[in-house]
Design an enzyme around this catalytic site. Structure first.
Site, PDB file in Angstrom:
ATOM      1  N   GLY A   1      -0.447  -3.662   4.130  1.00 15.63           N
ATOM      2  CA  GLY A   1      -0.818  -2.456   3.870  1.00 15.63           C
ATOM      3  C   GLY A   1      -0.236  -1.594   5.043  1.00 15.63           C
ATOM      4  O   GLY A   1       0.495  -0.878   4.405  1.00 15.63           O
ATOM      5  N   SER A   2      -0.586  -1.713   6.092  1.00 12.62           N
ATOM      6  CA  SER A   2      -0.290  -0.424   7.083  1.00 12.62           C
ATOM      7  C   SER A   2       1.290  -0.925   7.669  1.00 12.62           C
ATOM      8  O   SER A   2       2.044   0.190   8.154  1.00 12.62           O
ATOM      9  CB  SER A   2      -1.199  -0.444   8.306  1.00 12.62           C
ATOM     10  OG  SER A   2      -2.532  -0.331   7.890  1.00 12.62           O
TER      11      SER A   2
ATOM     12  N   LYS B   1      -8.284   0.449  -5.270  1.00 11.79           N
ATOM     13  CA  LYS B   1      -9.344  -0.185  -4.455  1.00 11.79           C
ATOM     14  C   LYS B   1     -10.738   0.515  -5.018  1.00 11.79           C
ATOM     15  O   LYS B   1     -10.735   1.653  -5.107  1.00 11.79           O
ATOM     16  CB  LYS B   1      -9.288   0.028  -2.998  1.00 11.79           C
ATOM     17  CG  LYS B   1      -8.037  -0.953  -2.402  1.00 11.79           C
ATOM     18  CD  LYS B   1      -7.967  -0.541  -0.875  1.00 11.79           C
ATOM     19  CE  LYS B   1      -6.834  -1.571  -0.211  1.00 11.79           C
ATOM     20  NZ  LYS B   1      -6.803  -3.237  -0.415  1.00 11.79           N
TER      21      LYS B   1
ATOM     22  N   GLY C   1      -5.234  -3.154   8.633  1.00 15.60           N
ATOM     23  CA  GLY C   1      -4.927  -1.925   9.860  1.00 15.60           C
ATOM     24  C   GLY C   1      -4.748  -2.136  11.290  1.00 15.60           C
ATOM     25  O   GLY C   1      -4.488  -1.407  11.946  1.00 15.60           O
TER      26      GLY C   1
ATOM     27  N   ASP D   1       0.672  -1.204   0.102  1.00 10.89           N
ATOM     28  CA  ASP D   1       0.019  -0.004   0.071  1.00 10.89           C
ATOM     29  C   ASP D   1       0.873   1.300  -0.212  1.00 10.89           C
ATOM     30  O   ASP D   1       1.924   1.270   0.833  1.00 10.89           O
ATOM     31  CB  ASP D   1      -0.871   0.056   1.191  1.00 10.89           C
ATOM     32  CG  ASP D   1      -1.985  -0.893   1.262  1.00 10.89           C
ATOM     33  OD1 ASP D   1      -2.161  -1.681   0.004  1.00 10.89           O
ATOM     34  OD2 ASP D   1      -2.897  -0.932   2.104  1.00 10.89           O
TER      35      ASP D   1
ATOM     36  N   GLY E   1      -3.047  -7.523   8.311  1.00  7.69           N
ATOM     37  CA  GLY E   1      -2.048  -7.806   9.746  1.00  7.69           C
ATOM     38  C   GLY E   1      -0.800  -8.001   9.474  1.00  7.69           C
ATOM     39  O   GLY E   1       0.016  -8.352  10.392  1.00  7.69           O
TER      40      GLY E   1
ATOM     41  N   ARG F   1      -5.755 -21.076   6.943  1.00  6.75           N
ATOM     42  CA  ARG F   1      -5.927 -22.271   7.405  1.00  6.75           C
ATOM     43  C   ARG F   1      -7.471 -22.801   6.845  1.00  6.75           C
ATOM     44  O   ARG F   1      -7.560 -23.870   6.376  1.00  6.75           O
ATOM     45  CB  ARG F   1      -5.972 -22.364   8.765  1.00  6.75           C
ATOM     46  CG  ARG F   1      -4.390 -22.218   9.201  1.00  6.75           C
ATOM     47  CD  ARG F   1      -4.235 -22.620  10.582  1.00  6.75           C
ATOM     48  NE  ARG F   1      -2.829 -22.708  11.149  1.00  6.75           N
ATOM     49  CZ  ARG F   1      -1.921 -23.837  10.943  1.00  6.75           C
ATOM     50  NH1 ARG F   1      -2.431 -24.674  10.358  1.00  6.75           N
ATOM     51  NH2 ARG F   1      -0.714 -23.476  11.465  1.00  6.75           N
TER      52      ARG F   1
END
Length: 291
Positions: free
Chosen positions: A234-235, A80, A152, A23, A213, A164
């Site tokens: 992402g973050s 997005k 996030g 990102d 995450g 999983r």
């Protein structure tokens, strides 16, 4: 013709296998990502951690900002759109985006229907937390699937759970008899041809990435060892203490995910990781969007 286009789009997504998609919010970050070895960048105004912190309605990013990022790098650029918002998708196609992510990170525009992805030339990426969601998105025309995770948060637990779950359900389909696949398709609400593909090949008909995450090289390697074919970050990079070093380390971790010696070396001295939020401390906002 549409069928040929879809096959081409699936093959385009295959080219991202073993890569990291990062990102980015501006051309400078995009250049950092490219220099670190990112396979592609995701252009967005607010990264998931900021969307979560601010709340409200989050929409497609400004096309001008996306075009600036397109002009800054030579790797593919994704952006997005809100779930079900086919006009946002039309706009992104008009500015020649490389991939569209119909994303639960943004506020859904439609609670019932996703975009009919077969109407577009551009390949689509979609999130899924189990096999049913993945195959439903593929039936709509998605060329690439990623776990939803809980964006996030910097907490990998949801992405692990989704990966999983996907693997377990694929193994279950493989163990069915041929004549039981029709019932499985009905239960999953998908065409039987997709279930037959999973039964025969033991995997999705499109590439399957991990997202949500991922904050450290170890997180990225964990998702690869669990069966992901690449990762979205992402973050985790630009919310950390040393984005340049961390971006490069995560790319190396995805390449060397089965080598603990290399993973140990690249995990050293990366500065502060992003401040994480435990899943038990928050309301799960994004992973439940778009089934």
């Amino acid at each position: 013709m549409a069928e040929n286009r879809y096959e081409l789009n699936k093959n385009l997504a295959q080219m991202l296998k073993g890569g990291v998609i990062m990102d980015v919010q501006n051309p400078e970050q995009a250049r950092i990502a490219e220099a670190a070895g990112a396979a592609a960048v995701m252009a967005l105004e607010r990264i998931p951690a900021d969307i979560r912190a601010v709340g409200g309605v989050s929409r497609m990013s400004d096309p001008k900002m996306i075009k600036e990022i397109q002009g800054a790098v030579s790797i593919p650029v994704m952006a997005k759109v809100r779930i079900g918002h086919f006009v946002e998708a039309q706009i992104l196609e008009a500015i020649e985006i490389d991939y569209i992510d119909e994303s639960e990170v943004l506020s859904p525009a439609d609670n019932r229907f996703h975009v009919d992805k077969k109407e577009f030339q551009v390949p689509f990426v979609c999130g899924a937390k189990d096999l049913g969601e993945a195959l439903r998105r593929i039936a709509e025309g998605a060329s690439m699937i990623r776990t939803k995770g809980e964006p996030g948060t910097g907490d990998i637990v949801q992405a692990v759970r989704h990966m999983r779950m996907m693997s377990q359900e694929i193994r279950r389909i493989q163990n069915l008899r041929e004549d039981e696949l029709y019932v499985a398709a009905k239960d999953l609400q998908v065409p039987v041809e997709l279930v037959q593909y999973v039964h025969k090949n033991g995997k999705l008909p499109v590439v399957n990435f991990a997202a949500g995450g991922i904050a450290t090289p170890a997180d990225a390697a964990l998702m690869m060892q669990l069966g992901a074919e690449g990762v979205f970050v992402g973050s985790g990079i630009f919310k950390s203490g040393d984005p340049i070093k961390r971006a490069s380390a995560i790319v190396k971790a995805v390449t060397n995910y089965q080598n603990p010696q290399i993973l140990a070396k690249i995990s050293e001295d990366l500065g502060e990781a992003m401040v994480g939020i435990n899943e038990n401390e928050i309301q799960i906002l994004m992973a439940e969007r778009g089934k």
